[in-house]
Design a protein around this motif. Structure first.
Motif, PDB file in Angstrom:
ATOM      1  N   ILE A   9     110.681  62.065 -32.573  1.00 26.58           N
ATOM      2  CA  ILE A   9     110.882  61.342 -31.319  1.00 26.58           C
ATOM      3  C   ILE A   9     109.535  60.853 -30.805  1.00 26.58           C
ATOM      4  O   ILE A   9     108.573  61.625 -30.720  1.00 26.58           O
ATOM      5  CB  ILE A   9     111.581  62.239 -30.288  1.00 26.58           C
ATOM      6  CG1 ILE A   9     113.021  62.511 -30.748  1.00 26.58           C
ATOM      7  CG2 ILE A   9     111.571  61.610 -28.912  1.00 26.58           C
ATOM      8  CD1 ILE A   9     113.810  63.390 -29.807  1.00 26.58           C
ATOM      9  N   SER A  10     109.471  59.594 -30.456  1.00 31.48           N
ATOM     10  CA  SER A  10     108.194  58.956 -30.141  1.00 31.48           C
ATOM     11  C   SER A  10     107.643  59.396 -28.788  1.00 31.48           C
ATOM     12  O   SER A  10     108.351  59.998 -27.959  1.00 31.48           O
ATOM     13  CB  SER A  10     108.358  57.435 -30.146  1.00 31.48           C
ATOM     14  OG  SER A  10     109.328  57.036 -29.192  1.00 31.48           O
ATOM     15  N   SER A  11     106.378  59.037 -28.549  1.00 32.70           N
ATOM     16  CA  SER A  11     105.682  59.411 -27.318  1.00 32.70           C
ATOM     17  C   SER A  11     106.214  58.625 -26.123  1.00 32.70           C
ATOM     18  O   SER A  11     106.920  57.627 -26.262  1.00 32.70           O
ATOM     19  CB  SER A  11     104.181  59.156 -27.465  1.00 32.70           C
ATOM     20  OG  SER A  11     103.647  59.889 -28.547  1.00 32.70           O
ATOM     21  N   LEU A  12     105.819  59.077 -24.934  1.00 34.72           N
ATOM     22  CA  LEU A  12     106.194  58.382 -23.711  1.00 34.72           C
ATOM     23  C   LEU A  12     105.372  57.105 -23.554  1.00 34.72           C
ATOM     24  O   LEU A  12     104.252  57.006 -24.055  1.00 34.72           O
ATOM     25  CB  LEU A  12     105.953  59.286 -22.497  1.00 34.72           C
ATOM     26  CG  LEU A  12     106.689  60.624 -22.461  1.00 34.72           C
ATOM     27  CD1 LEU A  12     106.255  61.420 -21.230  1.00 34.72           C
ATOM     28  CD2 LEU A  12     108.195  60.423 -22.442  1.00 34.72           C
ATOM     29  N   THR A  13     105.949  56.158 -22.834  1.00 38.85           N
ATOM     30  CA  THR A  13     105.196  54.940 -22.518  1.00 38.85           C
ATOM     31  C   THR A  13     104.381  55.127 -21.241  1.00 38.85           C
ATOM     32  O   THR A  13     103.351  54.469 -21.061  1.00 38.85           O
ATOM     33  CB  THR A  13     106.149  53.749 -22.340  1.00 38.85           C
ATOM     34  OG1 THR A  13     107.139  54.073 -21.362  1.00 38.85           O
ATOM     35  CG2 THR A  13     106.843  53.425 -23.658  1.00 38.85           C
ATOM     36  N   ASN A  14     104.828  56.015 -20.346  1.00 37.27           N
ATOM     37  CA  ASN A  14     104.088  56.298 -19.116  1.00 37.27           C
ATOM     38  C   ASN A  14     103.135  57.471 -19.330  1.00 37.27           C
ATOM     39  O   ASN A  14     103.441  58.419 -20.047  1.00 37.27           O
ATOM     40  CB  ASN A  14     105.058  56.639 -17.977  1.00 37.27           C
ATOM     41  CG  ASN A  14     105.965  55.477 -17.625  1.00 37.27           C
ATOM     42  OD1 ASN A  14     105.613  54.317 -17.853  1.00 37.27           O
ATOM     43  ND2 ASN A  14     107.126  55.776 -17.073  1.00 37.27           N
ATOM     44  N   THR A  15     101.993  57.393 -18.690  1.00 39.08           N
ATOM     45  CA  THR A  15     100.988  58.447 -18.817  1.00 39.08           C
ATOM     46  C   THR A  15     101.430  59.691 -18.055  1.00 39.08           C
ATOM     47  O   THR A  15     101.796  59.593 -16.873  1.00 39.08           O
ATOM     48  CB  THR A  15      99.635  57.970 -18.269  1.00 39.08           C
ATOM     49  OG1 THR A  15      99.231  56.793 -18.971  1.00 39.08           O
ATOM     50  CG2 THR A  15      98.572  59.051 -18.435  1.00 39.08           C
ATOM     51  N   PRO A  16     101.432  60.871 -18.680  1.00 38.45           N
ATOM     52  CA  PRO A  16     101.754  62.098 -17.950  1.00 38.45           C
ATOM     53  C   PRO A  16     100.780  62.309 -16.793  1.00 38.45           C
ATOM     54  O   PRO A  16      99.626  61.880 -16.849  1.00 38.45           O
ATOM     55  CB  PRO A  16     101.603  63.195 -19.016  1.00 38.45           C
ATOM     56  CG  PRO A  16     101.737  62.488 -20.318  1.00 38.45           C
ATOM     57  CD  PRO A  16     101.157  61.126 -20.111  1.00 38.45           C
TER      58      PRO A  16
END
Length: 481
Positions: A111-118
């Motif tokens: 499952i790919s990474s988030l587009t928004n920064t944590p």
């Protein structure tokens, strides 16, 4: 004229005085007792703020709806109490934890990474960001309580007061709704002092976002004898895994939220409990109303339909949390104290915090799935058998997600997945068999109709071309004798 002794006073007079007080613009309520009913401290500053919120909410809810701004104000106010500011050094430390967590997750999930920064959040910021969903989940119950309260009060009112109570119905409904909204704000504000992240309570409170609350993360690690950076890193992995799953399975967030709201809409308030409350209600002691709303006594036992819906919801939440547990465990194998942190998370999740328990009594719904351990065991079995790619692909569509039966029998699920990898057709289930029988029956009916038409043509009703049809070369293959 001498004042009528309390023991000789007609109870209807108290009710009439209360209604007249409401209609004349007076409160008829001791502010300190109203604060107690909302679960707030009764110091002068809190009383003044509470009364301003209450009056504003009542004015803005003149249409009979609930003004949820009061919930936001309550929650933010509680979140700011004893708040510890987030320093630039804190943000840098958590940013580093999120960066490492991203790298570790890349090794164990497709499952790919988030587009928004944590990001990091204060308690008040967490309350602001999550309140819209909390109010969405609580609104059906709040409306049910307000409607039941006005209905019963109208039924309890003497006949000579029916016209007067009709005029006051909207005001009374607004009082009940505002009290509920203030209590929800109290619960969410308290939750903001307990949660460590956006996904800590299991439901998707933040849309496509991952966040940690540094002040609460520090409190979580107190007394564990585990380095703070390891606690931060473990919790960062869990939060990213949770947020990644909901971003990947776009249908999942709507499915969970709609399931919860559908369950809440099915709640019907126990009017007999309301009647009992109204018959002895003292308008100068709203603590009775708060206690009734928060102890769950107004919400009757769940119906069979609600129990079935709750079981489906619990299965979904268990599958989500179980997947997060397994992925987090795989991603943190290089973390020396990962096992100790994981055990603390499990114990904490099994009991739930005081605010989470308050939400359960307020809305009638517990957020902790009961079958979490079994669901996690199923995901481990699937991972060992077919790998993370085939495991994660099960979240692509609701029809692919494992069921409660799969949690009970992971071997059957693994067998189906392995057969699919080999290119074998899956064994038909009951639905497939029924569908095949239906299609076969419809096909037989169509064939019969076609045969009848051919017979009509043979009997000379085929038209002008019937005499030349047999002279044309046929495109069909010769019949096999």
């Amino acid at each position: 004229m001498a004042e009528v002794p309390d023991e000789d006073k007609n109870p209807d007079d108290d009710f009439q005085d209360m209604i007249r007080e409401i209609l004349s613009g007076g409160s008829g309520v001791d502010p300190s007792k109203l604060a107690g009913a909302a679960g707030l401290p009764s110091d002068p500053a809190s009383l003044q703020a509470m009364m301003m919120q209450f009056q504003r909410a009542m004015q803005q809810s003149s249409d009979g709806g609930i003004n949820w701004d009061v919930s936001m104000e309550q929650a933010v106010q509680i979140g700011r109490k004893d708040a510890v500011s987030i320093t630039p050094a804190d943000r840098a430390q958590f940013d580093q934890a999120f960066h490492i967590a991203e790298l570790w997750l890349a090794d164990v999930t497709t499952i790919s990474s988030l587009t928004n920064t944590p990001r990091t959040m204060s308690r008040a910021e967490w309350s602001k960001a999550t309140m819209p969903l909390w109010t969405q989940l609580a609104e059906p119950v709040a409306n049910s309580i307000s409607d039941a309260l006005t209905t019963v009060l109208k039924e309890q009112a003497p006949e000579q007061l029916q016209d007067m109570i009709g005029q006051a119905t909207r005001m009374i409904k607004g009082v009940g709704g505002t009290m509920f909204a203030m209590q929800l704000g109290q619960v969410v504000g308290q939750l903001s002092t307990e949660v460590v992240s956006g996904g800590d309570v299991g439901i998707p409170l933040l849309d496509d976002d991952a966040a940690l609350v540094p002040q609460n993360v520090a409190a979580f690690g107190d007394g564990l004898d585990i380095p703070a950076d390891q606690v931060q890193l473990y919790l960062a992995v869990r939060e990213l895994a949770h947020a990644r799953l909901f971003r990947h399975a776009r249908w999942l967030r709507l499915h969970v939220i709609s399931s919860i709201t559908a369950f809440a809409r099915g709640i019907r308030i126990d009017t007999s409990a309301i009647e009992e409350l109204a018959s002895g209600f003292d308008p100068s002691n709203p603590e009775e109303l708060r206690e009734a709303m928060t102890n769950g006594s107004l919400i009757p036992p769940k119906t069979d339909e609600q129990l079935a819906a709750l079981e489906r919801l619990e299965t979904t939440l268990a599958l989500i949390e179980g997947w997060v547990d397994v992925v987090t465990a795989e991603a943190t194998t290089r973390l020396p104290k990962a096992g100790a942190v994981a055990e603390t998370v499990r114990r904490r999740r099994a009991t739930g915090g005081p605010a989470e328990q308050a939400f359960a009594t307020l809305v009638g719904l517990e957020l902790r799935p009961r079958r979490l351990r079994e669901a996690a065991a199923m995901w481990r079995t699937v991972t060992d058998a077919v790998g993370p790619g085939a495991r994660d692909a099960l979240w692509q569509h609701p029809d692919l997600v494992p069921t409660s039966a799969d949690i009970d029998d992971p071997a059957a699920l693994v067998g189906r997945l392995e057969a699919t990898e080999r290119g074998e057709a899956p064994e038909p289930d009951e639905f497939d068999v029924a569908l095949e029988d239906l299609l076969r029956a419809e096909g037989g009916s169509s064939s019969t109709t076609a045969d009848d038409g051919e017979r009509e043509n043979t009997d000379g009703e085929s038209g002008d071309d019937s005499g030349t049809e047999t002279d044309r070369p046929s495109d069909d293959p010769p019949a096999v004798p």
